[in-house]
Scaffold this motif. Structure first.
Motif, PDB file in Angstrom:
ATOM      1  N   ASN A   1      -7.327  -7.973  13.098  1.00 13.17           N
ATOM      2  CA  ASN A   1      -7.494  -9.344  12.593  1.00 13.17           C
ATOM      3  C   ASN A   1      -6.265  -9.825  11.825  1.00 13.17           C
ATOM      4  OD1 ASN A   1     -10.084  -9.430  13.697  1.00 13.17           O
ATOM      5  ND2 ASN A   1     -10.992  -8.606  11.834  1.00 13.17           N
ATOM      6  N   GLY A   2      -5.090  -9.511  12.329  1.00 16.97           N
ATOM      7  CA  GLY A   2      -3.851  -9.970  11.711  1.00 16.97           C
ATOM      8  C   GLY A   2      -3.361  -9.134  10.539  1.00 16.97           C
ATOM      9  N   GLU A   3      -4.086  -8.066  10.182  1.00 16.01           N
ATOM     10  CA  GLU A   3      -3.673  -7.191   9.078  1.00 16.01           C
ATOM     11  C   GLU A   3      -3.276  -5.817   9.615  1.00 16.01           C
ATOM     12  OE1 GLU A   3      -6.305  -6.770   5.715  1.00 16.01           O
ATOM     13  OE2 GLU A   3      -7.084  -8.783   5.999  1.00 16.01           O
ATOM     14  N   GLN A   4      -2.222  -5.247   9.027  1.00 18.42           N
ATOM     15  CA  GLN A   4      -1.851  -3.882   9.378  1.00 18.42           C
ATOM     16  C   GLN A   4      -2.761  -2.910   8.619  1.00 18.42           C
ATOM     17  OE1 GLN A   4       2.218  -2.654   9.285  1.00 18.42           O
ATOM     18  NE2 GLN A   4       2.958  -4.578  10.146  1.00 18.42           N
ATOM     19  N   VAL A   5      -3.406  -2.030   9.378  1.00 15.06           N
ATOM     20  CA  VAL A   5      -4.316  -1.044   8.804  1.00 15.06           C
ATOM     21  C   VAL A   5      -3.741   0.346   9.073  1.00 15.06           C
ATOM     22  CG1 VAL A   5      -6.652  -0.102   8.841  1.00 15.06           C
ATOM     23  CG2 VAL A   5      -6.292  -2.555   9.167  1.00 15.06           C
ATOM     24  N   ALA A   6      -3.586   1.131   8.001  1.00 23.10           N
ATOM     25  CA  ALA A   6      -3.113   2.511   8.124  1.00 23.10           C
ATOM     26  C   ALA A   6      -4.333   3.406   8.353  1.00 23.10           C
ATOM     27  CB  ALA A   6      -2.383   2.936   6.860  1.00 23.10           C
ATOM     28  N   ILE A   7      -4.298   4.188   9.429  1.00 25.32           N
ATOM     29  CA  ILE A   7      -5.408   5.068   9.779  1.00 25.32           C
ATOM     30  C   ILE A   7      -4.919   6.501   9.650  1.00 25.32           C
ATOM     31  CG2 ILE A   7      -7.080   5.686  11.564  1.00 25.32           C
ATOM     32  CD1 ILE A   7      -6.277   2.856  12.794  1.00 25.32           C
ATOM     33  N   PHE A   8      -5.659   7.307   8.895  1.00 23.84           N
ATOM     34  CA  PHE A   8      -5.256   8.677   8.604  1.00 23.84           C
ATOM     35  C   PHE A   8      -6.252   9.684   9.162  1.00 23.84           C
ATOM     36  CE2 PHE A   8      -3.468   5.972   5.346  1.00 23.84           C
ATOM     37  CZ  PHE A   8      -2.147   6.374   5.337  1.00 23.84           C
TER      38      PHE A   8
ATOM     39  N   ASP B   1       2.211  -1.388   0.964  1.00 20.38           N
ATOM     40  CA  ASP B   1       2.448  -0.804  -0.356  1.00 20.38           C
ATOM     41  C   ASP B   1       2.564  -1.981  -1.326  1.00 20.38           C
ATOM     42  OD1 ASP B   1       3.690   0.068  -2.752  1.00 20.38           O
ATOM     43  OD2 ASP B   1       4.709   1.696  -1.714  1.00 20.38           O
ATOM     44  N   PRO B   2       1.584  -2.139  -2.239  1.00 22.96           N
ATOM     45  CA  PRO B   2       1.595  -3.320  -3.107  1.00 22.96           C
ATOM     46  C   PRO B   2       2.715  -3.329  -4.149  1.00 22.96           C
ATOM     47  CG  PRO B   2      -0.158  -1.843  -3.750  1.00 22.96           C
ATOM     48  CD  PRO B   2       0.441  -1.279  -2.491  1.00 22.96           C
ATOM     49  N   PHE B   3       3.330  -2.193  -4.399  1.00 27.20           N
ATOM     50  CA  PHE B   3       4.430  -2.148  -5.361  1.00 27.20           C
ATOM     51  C   PHE B   3       5.696  -2.780  -4.786  1.00 27.20           C
ATOM     52  CE2 PHE B   3       1.592   1.091  -6.948  1.00 27.20           C
ATOM     53  CZ  PHE B   3       1.698   0.971  -8.321  1.00 27.20           C
ATOM     54  N   PHE B   4       5.887  -2.665  -3.477  1.00 30.14           N
ATOM     55  CA  PHE B   4       7.129  -3.126  -2.852  1.00 30.14           C
ATOM     56  C   PHE B   4       6.910  -4.145  -1.743  1.00 30.14           C
ATOM     57  CE2 PHE B   4       7.950   0.965  -4.745  1.00 30.14           C
ATOM     58  CZ  PHE B   4       9.072   0.688  -5.489  1.00 30.14           C
ATOM     59  N   GLN B   5       5.638  -4.506  -1.479  1.00 32.70           N
ATOM     60  CA  GLN B   5       5.314  -5.461  -0.420  1.00 32.70           C
ATOM     61  C   GLN B   5       5.929  -5.033   0.918  1.00 32.70           C
ATOM     62  OE1 GLN B   5       3.089  -8.139  -1.079  1.00 32.70           O
ATOM     63  NE2 GLN B   5       2.881  -6.805  -2.850  1.00 32.70           N
ATOM     64  N   ALA B   6       5.791  -3.745   1.223  1.00 33.13           N
ATOM     65  CA  ALA B   6       6.321  -3.195   2.469  1.00 33.13           C
ATOM     66  C   ALA B   6       5.199  -2.465   3.210  1.00 33.13           C
ATOM     67  CB  ALA B   6       7.468  -2.231   2.182  1.00 33.13           C
TER      68      ALA B   6
ATOM     69  N   ALA C   1       0.487   9.428  -0.483  1.00 36.15           N
ATOM     70  CA  ALA C   1       1.598   9.085  -1.370  1.00 36.15           C
ATOM     71  C   ALA C   1       2.554   8.180  -0.599  1.00 36.15           C
ATOM     72  CB  ALA C   1       2.312  10.346  -1.842  1.00 36.15           C
ATOM     73  N   SER C   2       2.815   7.017  -1.154  1.00 36.66           N
ATOM     74  CA  SER C   2       3.713   6.074  -0.496  1.00 36.66           C
ATOM     75  C   SER C   2       5.074   6.724  -0.269  1.00 36.66           C
ATOM     76  CB  SER C   2       3.890   4.823  -1.371  1.00 36.66           C
ATOM     77  OG  SER C   2       4.885   3.992  -0.816  1.00 36.66           O
ATOM     78  N   PRO C   3       5.679   6.486   0.900  1.00 41.42           N
ATOM     79  CA  PRO C   3       6.999   7.067   1.151  1.00 41.42           C
ATOM     80  C   PRO C   3       8.105   6.455   0.291  1.00 41.42           C
ATOM     81  CG  PRO C   3       6.374   5.639   2.958  1.00 41.42           C
ATOM     82  CD  PRO C   3       5.180   5.726   2.045  1.00 41.42           C
ATOM     83  N   LEU C   4       7.829   5.347  -0.386  1.00 36.36           N
ATOM     84  CA  LEU C   4       8.864   4.693  -1.184  1.00 36.36           C
ATOM     85  C   LEU C   4       9.016   5.322  -2.569  1.00 36.36           C
ATOM     86  CD1 LEU C   4       8.205   1.008  -0.115  1.00 36.36           C
ATOM     87  CD2 LEU C   4       9.947   2.583   0.730  1.00 36.36           C
TER      88      LEU C   4
ATOM     89  N   ASP D   1      -1.882   3.101 -11.083  1.00 34.15           N
ATOM     90  CA  ASP D   1      -2.142   1.797 -11.700  1.00 34.15           C
ATOM     91  C   ASP D   1      -3.177   1.049 -10.861  1.00 34.15           C
ATOM     92  OD1 ASP D   1      -2.139  -0.782 -12.748  1.00 34.15           O
ATOM     93  OD2 ASP D   1       0.033  -0.852 -13.005  1.00 34.15           O
ATOM     94  N   GLU D   2      -4.408   0.941 -11.349  1.00 29.91           N
ATOM     95  CA  GLU D   2      -5.487   0.333 -10.583  1.00 29.91           C
ATOM     96  C   GLU D   2      -5.294  -1.167 -10.348  1.00 29.91           C
ATOM     97  OE1 GLU D   2      -9.440   1.405 -11.772  1.00 29.91           O
ATOM     98  OE2 GLU D   2      -8.956   3.533 -11.783  1.00 29.91           O
ATOM     99  N   GLN D   3      -4.284  -1.774 -10.956  1.00 30.46           N
ATOM    100  CA  GLN D   3      -3.969  -3.169 -10.649  1.00 30.46           C
ATOM    101  C   GLN D   3      -3.370  -3.298  -9.251  1.00 30.46           C
ATOM    102  OE1 GLN D   3      -1.388  -4.738 -13.664  1.00 30.46           O
ATOM    103  NE2 GLN D   3      -2.923  -4.605 -15.273  1.00 30.46           N
ATOM    104  N   PHE D   4      -2.971  -2.173  -8.664  1.00 29.74           N
ATOM    105  CA  PHE D   4      -2.303  -2.174  -7.367  1.00 29.74           C
ATOM    106  C   PHE D   4      -3.144  -1.504  -6.280  1.00 29.74           C
ATOM    107  CE2 PHE D   4       1.119  -2.801 -10.366  1.00 29.74           C
ATOM    108  CZ  PHE D   4       1.869  -3.791  -9.758  1.00 29.74           C
ATOM    109  N   ASN D   5      -4.469  -1.557  -6.400  1.00 26.50           N
ATOM    110  CA  ASN D   5      -5.340  -0.989  -5.368  1.00 26.50           C
ATOM    111  C   ASN D   5      -5.101  -1.682  -4.037  1.00 26.50           C
ATOM    112  OD1 ASN D   5      -6.429   0.489  -7.449  1.00 26.50           O
ATOM    113  ND2 ASN D   5      -8.303  -0.702  -7.595  1.00 26.50           N
TER     114      ASN D   5
END
Length: 107
Positions: free
Chosen positions: A23-30, A45-50, A68-71, A86-90
């Motif tokens: 639906n237009g969103e990138q979903v990471a599947i693990f 990644d909400p910290f870097f918008q990547a 763990a984000s690769p960044l 930081d739960e502000q970045f869920n």
């Protein structure tokens, strides 16, 4: 709740993640293990918008699975999308399942 088939379970190497467009969103599947257990969270990644979380390292902490984000290595819970640092970045989590070898994600 409607589920959408996104790939086959064998398309995901155990211990890694892939990305699908839902639906237009990138979903990471693990797929953390060689079982048919799968998890899905937003790939951004909400910290870097990547869009990189699908390339992160899967880890376990206190019997819960995280990526763990690769960044900068901030960790996101695979089941809930909660950010450990930081739960502000869920990030958004999605219901995921495997049916007859097909990975399905709930929109």
């Amino acid at each position: 709740m409607a589920f959408t088939k996104v790939c086959k379970i064998e398309d995901i190497i155990p211990g890694t993640g892939v990305v699908a467009l839902l639906n237009g969103e990138q979903v990471a599947i693990f797929r953390p293990r060689a079982t048919e257990e799968v998890f899905a969270i937003n790939n951004m990644d909400p910290f870097f918008q990547a869009n990189v979380l699908s390339r992160g390292l899967i880890c376990e902490h206190k019997d819960e699975l995280w990526v763990a984000s690769p960044l900068k290595k901030q960790r996101f819970n695979l089941a809930t999308g909660v950010c450990m640092e930081d739960e502000q970045f869920n990030v958004k989590s999605y219901k995921a399942r495997v049916v007859k070898g097909a990975v399905e994600i709930a929109a």
